[in-house]
Every structure is written in C-alpha cells, then in structure tokens.
Scaffold this active site. Structure first.
Site, PDB file in Angstrom:
ATOM      1  CD  GLU A 144      -3.046  -1.027   2.490  1.00 16.72           C
ATOM      2  OE1 GLU A 144      -4.064  -1.630   2.099  1.00 16.72           O
ATOM      3  OE2 GLU A 144      -2.661  -0.161   3.311  1.00 16.72           O
ATOM      4  CB  CYS A 172       2.832   7.572   3.384  1.00 13.24           C
ATOM      5  SG  CYS A 172       3.316   6.260   4.484  1.00 13.24           S
ATOM      6  CB  CYS A 177       7.458  -5.055   8.481  1.00 10.56           C
ATOM      7  SG  CYS A 177       8.963  -4.483   9.536  1.00 10.56           S
ATOM      8  CB  CYS A 190       5.922  -1.930  15.562  1.00  5.54           C
ATOM      9  SG  CYS A 190       7.684  -1.699  15.352  1.00  5.54           S
ATOM     10  CB  CYS A 193       2.514  -1.447  13.056  1.00  5.36           C
ATOM     11  SG  CYS A 193       2.961  -1.348  11.362  1.00  5.36           S
ATOM     12  CB  CYS A 196       0.967   6.962  11.463  1.00  2.00           C
ATOM     13  SG  CYS A 196       1.594   8.112  10.768  1.00  2.00           S
TER      14      CYS A 196
HETATM   15  S1  SF4 Z   1       5.938   0.160  12.661  1.00  2.00           S
HETATM   16 FE1  SF4 Z   1       5.211  -1.591  11.248  1.00  2.00          FE
HETATM   17  S2  SF4 Z   1       6.008  -1.414   9.321  1.00  2.00           S
HETATM   18 FE2  SF4 Z   1       7.503   0.141  10.809  1.00  2.00          FE
HETATM   19  S3  SF4 Z   1       8.977  -1.107  11.573  1.00  2.00           S
HETATM   20 FE3  SF4 Z   1       7.431  -1.607  13.037  1.00  2.00          FE
HETATM   21  S4  SF4 Z   1       6.230  -3.320  12.209  1.00  2.00           S
HETATM   22 FE4  SF4 Z   1       7.742  -2.513  10.532  1.00  2.00          FE
END
Ligand code: SF4
Length: 351
Positions: free
Chosen positions: A93, A106, A113, A117, A120, A343
């Site tokens: 995306e 963005c 990933c 986190c 996220c 975000c």
């Molecule tokens: S915020 Fe999301 S995309 Fe960014 S490093 Fe952490 S898990 Fe990965």
C-alpha cells in the site's frame, strides 16, 4: 540475453548500457525524462527518440507500470490509499496526502515487515521480501499519474517495511526522486523513517545526503519501548539515542522522533517526563501521533476494557510537559484514519 528492468538503472548505468549498444550515452537523460517526468508507459511513447533506437530499447530493456488493485479516497481530507499488485502477486500500500500546495506520498519499502511493532497493521503478516528500486519508483509514478493536478512535493518512507533493511534499493530510488532530470524532489523533502536500526543510522550519516531522518521512539523507558517496538531488545533506547546524537553531530541534521501515544502504555506524565530526561538538550523534534485503531487486529480495546486511543486532553497534557521543558514538539495531524490510511494502518492484504 535477459531484458533489464530499465527503472533498476541509475542514469549513469543506463548511459553506459546505451554506449555498449552503440547509442549515445546522453540519451539516458532523454529516457529518464520520458519515464519520470512525462510518465511514458512504453518505449513507443518516446517520440523524440529515433525509431531504430526505440527498437534497440525494446530488445534490451522492459518498462513496467504497477497496477492499482484498489483505491480509497477520504471524503474528509482527500487522502487516497492505494493497494498495488506486484509482478509476483504480492501487494503493498501507499498513501497520497494532499494539503494545499503540498502533496506527500507515504511509501512502502518492503512487502511486509519483520519487526512486529505492537501497534502496526503491517506487522502480523511478517516479512515477505524487499521492494526493488523499480517498484519503489513505481509507487510514485502511479500516484503522480493519478493526480495530475497535484504537485508531489514530499516523500516519506513510513509505509510498510523498514527502509534501513532495504537500504541500497531505497537509496537508489531516493537518488532518482532527487534528480532534477527526473522527479526533482529536494532531498530535504524526503524522509526515511526507521524503527531504530542503529547500523542503518550509522550508514546513512556517511552518505552526505540531506534527507530527513525520523526515528520511531514511542517510549523513553526501555522496558515499555521493548514491548511496543521489539527491536529495542537488540538496539536499546540508550544506544539508539547515542547513535542519534552522533548522527546529528556528524551531519548537522535534526532528527524527528515519532511518538505514537497509546493510552495506558506510554501516555502518562511520567512517560513525558522520561522523554524530557532522555532527550535533554539534544537538538531534535518530537512528533506526537495519536494511536490509530488497527481495526482488524483487536487492539482498539485494552485488556482492562478501556479505549487505548488517547483523548485530545491526554495529548495536550503530554505535550505541555515537553513544551515546558523546552522540547520542540508538535502533534501530527492524523489523516486518512477512516480509510485505514493513518500511521500504522497500512498492510499488505486487500482493503
Ligand atoms: S511500525 Fe510496522 S512497518 Fe514500521 S518497523 Fe514496526 S512493524 Fe515494521
């Protein structure tokens, strides 16, 4: 001989390849303009290039255009989120955020990933692969073509993925974004955002680039940050801040620390005071962002049943402590939340 993705080449590399094919190296400038300024979809569009040379290009290179499977536009602020399909069937995306004369994209840098986190939406799918330079460029080409009346003035690597883990491809793309003969976007208007990969920060400071660096901090307390950003166990807060101070000292650039505020986890007065103590008199900016609900993953409700999205009062109190201590802090306006384009809300599955 296998054909080469023409967008995988820098202008100099393309010039050398053209020379090897018996063409003039300067044609690379013309081809760059066709691809990145005029957004040509095929070599046949390049009408001021002799027909014979266009045939040579077709025999030796290919020119891709990413397909948008879907897009959603916010009625509130015009933010548009795109779901792109890649050649191998993966999806990513990107988001376009118009604001007056400014237009920000963005960008994603990876499919998925690996950093997990907690807040996220990209995290639950895990890491699939790096985006190629060409795919990163394609994100901007597509958005630019879809918004011909808007100017693309800013780029932020804050979408899916950790740009420092796809360092070479991201930097190659940035050089083309920055090239006056291509996208012509000033380096200071391009932001690389990292979850705190220290070797990447150390490497970037040696590039001599004027790009902006943004670090996802989210807590000054080591244990809290480890629960929100698990890579903190490898690169703890103390080491991260030391690397950031080195970066600022060696480049003269001011780092922005991103702070996603999650009620009950990192939002108390003690949390903001810990941030003041950590940053001390460091020359930096802090961007406070309200936690965006990640609807599909059930973290909109904390274990005690309370909402974990902070109120505007919570955010004001948090920011006041920072301001009173002389920290340069702003509250980032969140855009595109209702279309899951805020975000931490980007992911690799369908809308
Ligand atoms: S915020 Fe999301 S995309 Fe960014 S490093 Fe952490 S898990 Fe990965």
């Amino acid at each position: 001989m296998d054909k080469i993705d023409i967008k995988s080449l820098s202008k100099e590399e393309l010039g050398l390849r053209l020379e090897g094919l018996g063409a003039e190296a300067y044609r690379s400038r013309q081809i760059f303009k066709w691809i990145y300024v005029k957004l040509a979809k095929s070599f046949d569009d390049m009408t001021d290039i002799p027909v014979g040379m266009r045939d040579t290009l077709k025999k030796n290179f290919y020119l891709t255009r990413m397909t948008a499977l879907d897009s959603k536009c916010s009625k509130l602020d015009g933010t548009t989120k795109y779901l792109f399909s890649l050649e191998d069937g993966n999806t990513i995306e990107a988001v376009f955020l118009p604001e007056g004369k400014r237009g920000t994209i963005c960008l994603s840098s990876q499919v998925g990933c690996k950093y997990g986190c907690s807040f996220c939406a990209s995290a639950p799918f895990g890491f699939v692969r790096n985006l190629t330079t060409s795919e990163i460029l394609d994100e901007v080409i597509h958005v630019k073509a879809a918004h011909p009346k808007d100017r693309i003035t800013n780029l932020v690597f804050m979408g899916i993925g950790e740009p420092m883990d796809n360092y070479s491809n991201v930097l190659e793309a940035i050089r083309i974004f920055n090239d006056p003969g291509a996208f012509n976007i000033g380096a200071r208007r391009i932001t690389i955002s990292t979850c705190g990969i220290i070797p990447g920060i150390e490497r970037l400071q040696k590039e001599g680039l004027q790009v902006e660096l943004s670090v996802s901090l989210h807590s000054a307390k080591n244990d809290v940050r480890s629960s929100l950003v698990p890579i903190n166990k490898k690169y703890p807060v103390k080491d991260l801040i030391a690397a950031c101070k080195d970066y600022t000292r060696n480049t003269g650039r001011v780092i922005t620390f991103e702070y996603v505020m999650i009620k009950g986890e990192n939002s108390s007065k003690a949390d903001s005071q810990a941030l003041v103590d950590l940053l001390g008199c460091m020359k930096c900016k802090v961007n406070v962002i309200s936690y965006n609900p990640v609807r599909s993953y059930g973290r909109t409700i904390a274990s005690n049943g309370a909402s974990i999205q902070p109120s505007s009062g919570d955010i004001r109190c948090f920011i006041d402590v920072l301001k009173k201590s002389g920290v340069n802090v702003t509250k980032r306006k969140s855009k595109g939340e209702e279309i899951d384009a805020g975000c931490g809300q980007l992911r690799i599955s369908k809308f």
